[in-house]
Design a protein around this motif. Structure first.
Motif, mmCIF file in Angstrom:
data_model
loop_
_atom_site.group_PDB
_atom_site.id
_atom_site.type_symbol
_atom_site.label_atom_id
_atom_site.label_comp_id
_atom_site.label_asym_id
_atom_site.label_seq_id
_atom_site.Cartn_x
_atom_site.Cartn_y
_atom_site.Cartn_z
ATOM 1 N N LYS A 57 0.832 -1.185 0.000
ATOM 2 C CA LYS A 57 0.000 0.000 0.000
ATOM 3 C C LYS A 57 0.872 1.242 0.000
ATOM 4 O O LYS A 57 1.804 1.365 0.795
ATOM 5 N N LEU A 58 0.569 2.119 -0.949
ATOM 6 C CA LEU A 58 1.333 3.360 -1.069
ATOM 7 C C LEU A 58 0.754 4.425 -0.152
ATOM 8 O O LEU A 58 -0.460 4.487 0.066
ATOM 9 N N THR A 59 1.634 5.256 0.316
ATOM 10 C CA THR A 59 1.178 6.386 1.118
ATOM 11 C C THR A 59 0.637 7.459 0.179
ATOM 12 O O THR A 59 0.880 7.431 -1.038
ATOM 13 N N GLU A 60 -0.052 8.410 0.700
ATOM 14 C CA GLU A 60 -0.593 9.501 -0.109
ATOM 15 C C GLU A 60 0.522 10.292 -0.781
ATOM 16 O O GLU A 60 0.387 10.750 -1.915
ATOM 17 N N LYS A 61 1.643 10.433 -0.088
ATOM 18 C CA LYS A 61 2.773 11.154 -0.660
ATOM 19 C C LYS A 61 3.351 10.408 -1.852
ATOM 20 O O LYS A 61 3.665 11.001 -2.900
ATOM 21 N N GLU A 62 3.484 9.085 -1.716
ATOM 22 C CA GLU A 62 4.010 8.284 -2.823
ATOM 23 C C GLU A 62 3.068 8.308 -4.026
ATOM 24 O O GLU A 62 3.502 8.359 -5.184
ATOM 25 N N LYS A 63 1.768 8.250 -3.776
ATOM 26 C CA LYS A 63 0.788 8.324 -4.873
ATOM 27 C C LYS A 63 0.930 9.641 -5.635
ATOM 28 O O LYS A 63 0.918 9.662 -6.863
#
Length: 475
Positions: A57-63
């Motif tokens: 699961k990606l963090t919002e920052k990574e997305k």
């Protein structure tokens, strides 16, 4: 003592192994094949199949970082801003003898309105009456509540006009011959086709999936060579030959060249080599012959010797749609087999009414109208021949001609310059356009179309402009 094997045990195992081998020998091949397949499939699942990766699961920052880095490719490739399709000329009003383009009126030598029926008030009045009576369309194919009495009237009129047993109409000119050819010619049949036929015929030939033998444009010797070669093959396998149908596909007046087919020799070869003739008269209908009935009339050929005649209603008749005429036996087959007839919504009644009125005018003016257009075609042909620097292709009586330059400057770019210059002088002409997948692309040319109502002064003005344009683009 319990783990030791006696001689009897060994003999028993050997017997079991021998029985297993014997069972393999007597087992069906499909049974063994299936078992081997199962063994291989299980081995692949156990040893070679990779486990699914664990989704992280990606963090919002990574997305957001991935979104910012993504550079979408264009939906379409880049296009030259000077491409003709992006710089279209806008027409306003009726496209008749004259046409208004971008607010400027000019003489029209670009559209197939040979008899100037487009916009003719008498025809327009009949179309308006049909709209008031029938509405604008039937909203259904001919076999499913799409047949209206005016359709039957038009078919009967066309059959009578060509002195044939029966006629059939289509909703769209292109789909007429493109549907007719595959309705008769199937996978194992043979089509002898002129290399110069127009695109709709080529699509019909392709859809038939028949064996195709192309002969050089209007070359009777090349056609006869192919027919003789096929005759030799037929003699080697007469049983197969009896099941093969043979068709000759030609045009009366070729839209890509402006010349007339040598139909007399083709009819002679028909009875020698046993083939059927499909003749497309899209351009020659309403333009060639003493009463506009095409090349069969021009050469005094009995129409019963032509198995099927097709044409469009979109040129000389000034309407929309197409038709075919012939014997009842031939025409009726299309009502259940021609896809353009079976699956297309029927011709709007107003267009059928317009076509009927066009036939009325043709029959009323059956000598003066067609003598006039053929005579003017000859005069225009002679005038253009007098202009040094042009080659005019097409028969002298043809109202459709192709102009080319006599030197290496005969390119689409140069021809477009001539077209643009002519437009600036209020003459509308056009470069002949073709699709890249056509069987044989003709040389670049300006397609010139004569309207019967052009007078000598206007024809002279056309030639003057063509001469001026040639001087401008070649100096």
């Amino acid at each position: 003592m319990g783990s030791s094997m006696t001689r009897g045990d060994i003999e028993s195992l050997a017997t079991d192994f021998y029985d297993l081998l014997e069972s393999f020998k007597h087992a069906p091949v499909y049974h063994l094949s299936f078992e081997i397949f199962l063994v291989l499939a299980v081995s692949w699942l156990v040893f070679f199949r990779k486990p699914r990766p664990i989704e992280k699961k990606l963090t919002e920052k990574e997305k957001q970082e991935l979104i910012d880095e993504w550079q979408p490719e264009p939906l379409v490739p880049s296009v030259d801003p000077n491409h003709p399709a992006l710089n279209v000329r806008v027409l306003d009003g009726i496209v008749g003898k004259t046409v208004e383009i971008d607010g400027r009126k000019s003489l029209n030598f670009a559209t197939f309105n040979f008899l100037n029926f487009v916009g003719k008030q008498r025809i327009a009045d009949k179309a308006i009456q049909a709209v008031q009576k029938y509405g604008v369309g039937s909203c259904g194919p001919r076999g499913f509540y799409g047949t209206i009495d005016i359709h039957l009237e038009l078919e009967e009129r066309l059959a009578r006009f060509f002195n044939c047993e029966e006629g059939i109409i289509y909703s769209y000119g292109f789909s007429t011959i493109a549907s007719i050819i595959p309705a008769y010619s199937k996978r194992n049949d043979i089509l002898f086709v002129d290399e110069g036929v127009h695109y709709a015929i080529q699509k019909g030939v392709e859809a038939s999936r028949s064996h195709v033998k192309w002969f050089r444009h209007n070359d009777i010797a090349d056609l006869e060579r192919l027919l003789a070669e096929q005759e030799i093959l037929d003699k080697k396998n007469p049983k197969k030959a009896r099941s093969i149908r043979r068709f000759l596909i030609i045009e009366g007046l070729y839209v890509n060249y402006g010349d007339i087919c040598p139909i007399q020799r083709m009819v002679e070869l028909k009875y020698k080599y046993k083939y059927r003739i499909f003749l497309d008269e899209s351009v020659s209908f309403g333009t060639i012959g003493q009463t506009g009935r095409g090349v069969t009339e021009y050469y005094n050929i009995d129409r019963q010797k032509i198995d099927l005649i097709s044409s469009t209603l979109e040129y000389a008749a000034g309407s929309i749609g197409g038709f075919a005429v012939g014997s009842s036996f031939v025409v009726d087959h299309q009502r259940l087999s021609a896809q353009g007839y079976c699956f297309s919504a029927s011709l709007p009644p107003l267009l059928a009414a317009a076509a009927i009125e066009a036939l009325n005018i043709m029959e009323e003016e059956n000598t003066t109208l067609f003598e006039t257009i053929m005579d003017k075609s000859k005069r225009l042909h002679k005038k253009i021949l007098s202009i040094k620097g042009y080659i005019v292709n097409g028969d002298e009586i043809s109202p459709l001609k192709h102009l080319r330059l006599t030197n290496t400057l005969n390119t689409i770019g140069r021809l477009e310059e001539i077209v643009q210059f002519a437009q600036s002088r209020d003459i509308t002409i056009t470069v002949a356009r073709y699709l890249s997948d056509e069987h044989r692309l003709p040389e670049p040319s300006i397609r010139l179309i004569l309207n019967v109502e052009m007078n000598d002064e206007e024809l002279e003005f056309l030639c003057t402009v063509l001469q001026e344009a040639l001087v401008k683009v070649t100096t």
